[in-house]
Design a protein around this motif. Structure first.
Motif, PDB file in Angstrom:
ATOM      1  N   SER A   7      34.588  48.007 -26.432  1.00 55.25           N
ATOM      2  CA  SER A   7      35.325  49.272 -26.521  1.00 55.25           C
ATOM      3  C   SER A   7      34.989  50.186 -25.357  1.00 55.25           C
ATOM      4  CB  SER A   7      35.004  49.982 -27.833  1.00 55.25           C
ATOM      5  OG  SER A   7      35.415  49.200 -28.914  1.00 55.25           O
ATOM      6  N   ASP A   8      33.731  50.240 -24.995  1.00 51.99           N
ATOM      7  CA  ASP A   8      33.286  51.052 -23.868  1.00 51.99           C
ATOM      8  C   ASP A   8      34.016  50.627 -22.596  1.00 51.99           C
ATOM      9  OD1 ASP A   8      31.819  52.783 -22.222  1.00 51.99           O
ATOM     10  OD2 ASP A   8      30.070  51.475 -22.171  1.00 51.99           O
ATOM     11  N   PHE A   9      34.048  49.321 -22.330  1.00 51.56           N
ATOM     12  CA  PHE A   9      34.728  48.810 -21.147  1.00 51.56           C
ATOM     13  C   PHE A   9      36.225  49.117 -21.209  1.00 51.56           C
ATOM     14  CE2 PHE A   9      31.409  45.180 -20.600  1.00 51.56           C
ATOM     15  CZ  PHE A   9      30.461  46.106 -20.199  1.00 51.56           C
ATOM     16  N   GLY A  10      36.805  49.028 -22.390  1.00 54.60           N
ATOM     17  CA  GLY A  10      38.225  49.330 -22.544  1.00 54.60           C
ATOM     18  C   GLY A  10      38.547  50.774 -22.217  1.00 54.60           C
ATOM     19  N   LEU A  11      37.729  51.684 -22.709  1.00 56.80           N
ATOM     20  CA  LEU A  11      37.949  53.096 -22.409  1.00 56.80           C
ATOM     21  C   LEU A  11      37.744  53.381 -20.924  1.00 56.80           C
ATOM     22  CD1 LEU A  11      36.282  54.779 -25.521  1.00 56.80           C
ATOM     23  CD2 LEU A  11      38.733  54.491 -25.053  1.00 56.80           C
ATOM     24  N   ARG A  12      36.739  52.756 -20.337  1.00 57.24           N
ATOM     25  CA  ARG A  12      36.508  52.933 -18.892  1.00 57.24           C
ATOM     26  C   ARG A  12      37.694  52.425 -18.085  1.00 57.24           C
ATOM     27  NH1 ARG A  12      30.439  50.787 -17.584  1.00 57.24           N
ATOM     28  NH2 ARG A  12      29.515  51.301 -19.584  1.00 57.24           N
ATOM     29  N   ALA A  13      38.205  51.257 -18.460  1.00 57.97           N
ATOM     30  CA  ALA A  13      39.353  50.695 -17.742  1.00 57.97           C
ATOM     31  C   ALA A  13      40.553  51.633 -17.850  1.00 57.97           C
ATOM     32  CB  ALA A  13      39.698  49.317 -18.294  1.00 57.97           C
ATOM     33  N   LEU A  14      40.799  52.163 -19.030  1.00 57.25           N
ATOM     34  CA  LEU A  14      41.906  53.105 -19.207  1.00 57.25           C
ATOM     35  C   LEU A  14      41.719  54.341 -18.337  1.00 57.25           C
ATOM     36  CD1 LEU A  14      42.482  52.913 -23.072  1.00 57.25           C
ATOM     37  CD2 LEU A  14      43.972  52.000 -21.264  1.00 57.25           C
ATOM     38  N   LEU A  15      40.492  54.835 -18.246  1.00 55.54           N
ATOM     39  CA  LEU A  15      40.229  56.008 -17.405  1.00 55.54           C
ATOM     40  C   LEU A  15      40.520  55.733 -15.937  1.00 55.54           C
ATOM     41  CD1 LEU A  15      36.968  57.433 -19.012  1.00 55.54           C
ATOM     42  CD2 LEU A  15      39.176  58.605 -18.818  1.00 55.54           C
ATOM     43  N   VAL A  16      40.086  54.579 -15.455  1.00 55.29           N
ATOM     44  CA  VAL A  16      40.329  54.237 -14.046  1.00 55.29           C
ATOM     45  C   VAL A  16      41.833  54.096 -13.798  1.00 55.29           C
ATOM     46  CG1 VAL A  16      40.043  52.453 -12.276  1.00 55.29           C
ATOM     47  CG2 VAL A  16      38.073  53.232 -13.602  1.00 55.29           C
ATOM     48  N   LEU A  17      42.520  53.393 -14.688  1.00 58.30           N
ATOM     49  CA  LEU A  17      43.963  53.227 -14.506  1.00 58.30           C
ATOM     50  C   LEU A  17      44.691  54.569 -14.538  1.00 58.30           C
ATOM     51  CD1 LEU A  17      44.527  50.067 -16.734  1.00 58.30           C
ATOM     52  CD2 LEU A  17      44.434  50.158 -14.221  1.00 58.30           C
ATOM     53  N   ALA A  18      44.283  55.437 -15.440  1.00 57.71           N
ATOM     54  CA  ALA A  18      44.930  56.746 -15.555  1.00 57.71           C
ATOM     55  C   ALA A  18      44.611  57.647 -14.366  1.00 57.71           C
ATOM     56  CB  ALA A  18      44.494  57.434 -16.853  1.00 57.71           C
ATOM     57  N   GLY A  19      43.420  57.490 -13.815  1.00 56.60           N
ATOM     58  CA  GLY A  19      42.993  58.362 -12.721  1.00 56.60           C
ATOM     59  C   GLY A  19      43.344  57.844 -11.341  1.00 56.60           C
ATOM     60  N   TRP A  25      46.232  47.460 -10.572  1.00 52.93           N
ATOM     61  CA  TRP A  25      44.886  47.017 -10.210  1.00 52.93           C
ATOM     62  C   TRP A  25      44.754  45.542 -10.551  1.00 52.93           C
ATOM     63  CZ3 TRP A  25      40.238  49.647  -8.774  1.00 52.93           C
ATOM     64  CH2 TRP A  25      40.415  51.004  -8.506  1.00 52.93           C
ATOM     65  N   SER A  26      44.161  44.781  -9.659  1.00 53.59           N
ATOM     66  CA  SER A  26      43.833  43.403 -10.002  1.00 53.59           C
ATOM     67  C   SER A  26      42.601  43.437 -10.906  1.00 53.59           C
ATOM     68  CB  SER A  26      43.546  42.576  -8.746  1.00 53.59           C
ATOM     69  OG  SER A  26      42.299  42.949  -8.181  1.00 53.59           O
ATOM     70  N   SER A  27      42.444  42.402 -11.699  1.00 51.42           N
ATOM     71  CA  SER A  27      41.264  42.347 -12.568  1.00 51.42           C
ATOM     72  C   SER A  27      39.992  42.254 -11.731  1.00 51.42           C
ATOM     73  CB  SER A  27      41.359  41.174 -13.545  1.00 51.42           C
ATOM     74  OG  SER A  27      41.465  39.952 -12.850  1.00 51.42           O
ATOM     75  N   LEU A 135      36.370  62.221 -11.385  1.00 56.39           N
ATOM     76  CA  LEU A 135      36.822  60.884 -11.774  1.00 56.39           C
ATOM     77  C   LEU A 135      37.824  60.353 -10.757  1.00 56.39           C
ATOM     78  CD1 LEU A 135      37.049  58.490 -13.813  1.00 56.39           C
ATOM     79  CD2 LEU A 135      38.966  59.748 -14.806  1.00 56.39           C
ATOM     80  N   ARG A 136      38.783  61.186 -10.384  1.00 56.75           N
ATOM     81  CA  ARG A 136      39.794  60.751  -9.413  1.00 56.75           C
ATOM     82  C   ARG A 136      39.148  60.385  -8.073  1.00 56.75           C
ATOM     83  NH1 ARG A 136      44.949  61.554 -11.341  1.00 56.75           N
ATOM     84  NH2 ARG A 136      45.185  63.092 -12.983  1.00 56.75           N
ATOM     85  N   GLU A 137      38.119  61.118  -7.687  1.00 52.10           N
ATOM     86  CA  GLU A 137      37.399  60.816  -6.446  1.00 52.10           C
ATOM     87  C   GLU A 137      36.690  59.462  -6.554  1.00 52.10           C
ATOM     88  OE1 GLU A 137      33.628  62.702  -4.086  1.00 52.10           O
ATOM     89  OE2 GLU A 137      35.148  64.111  -4.822  1.00 52.10           O
TER      90      GLU A 137
END
Length: 146
Positions: A7-19, A25-27, A135-137
């Motif tokens: 779940s932690d990794f999932g939330l992090r991935a969503l944050l990166v994609l959103a930001g 993004w490639s895996s 985060l965006r930076e």
């Protein structure tokens, strides 16, 4: 309560994609950005895709991106989707577990109310609410060479 690494990794991935300003993004790049196992990330991304949170395209020019706007992704819903086993205690399992107190325990309803309040609090926030300049930076910074 503790989040699983899944779940932690999932939330992090969503944050990166959103930001990110990137279309997809490639895996490989996403795993490198998050400094996590690509194999584990792929499983997370597959679950997010099934839940409608990300869209994944295979092949050359493919990649992963958010399937909906960050303003439409409620954190509680996303987390609840990612959590593989939301059972806080044995008695919450579908089979009822093997707790001898089941049937007369006053703790279970309190834990259930706390669980619902936890997700409700997170649902007051969208993925977009978590985006900030730092985060965006981080997301925009070049990937470090290994």
């Amino acid at each position: 309560m503790r989040l699983t690494s899944f779940s932690d990794f999932g939330l992090r991935a969503l944050l990166v994609l959103a930001g990110s300003e990137r279309e997809t993004w490639s895996s490989v790049d996403l795993a490198a950005k998050l400094d996590i196992s690509r194999d584990h990330l792929i499983k997370v991304l597959q679950r997010l895709a099934v839940g409608g949170y990300v869209q994944a395209t295979r092949g050359v020019g493919g990649g992963v991106k958010l399937a909906k706007r960050a303003t439409a992704i409620r954190l509680g819903d996303a987390l609840e989707w990612l959590e593989d086993d939301p059972a806080l205690a044995e008695c919450f399992r579908d089979d009822g577990g093997r707790c001898l107190l089941t049937g007369f325990c006053a703790l279970r309803p309190k834990l259930e109310r706390a669980r619902r309040a936890f997700y409700a609090e997170l649902n007051a926030t969208t993925l977009a609410d978590c985006l900030n300049p730092a985060l965006r930076e981080f997301v925009a910074a070049p990937l470090s060479a290994a």
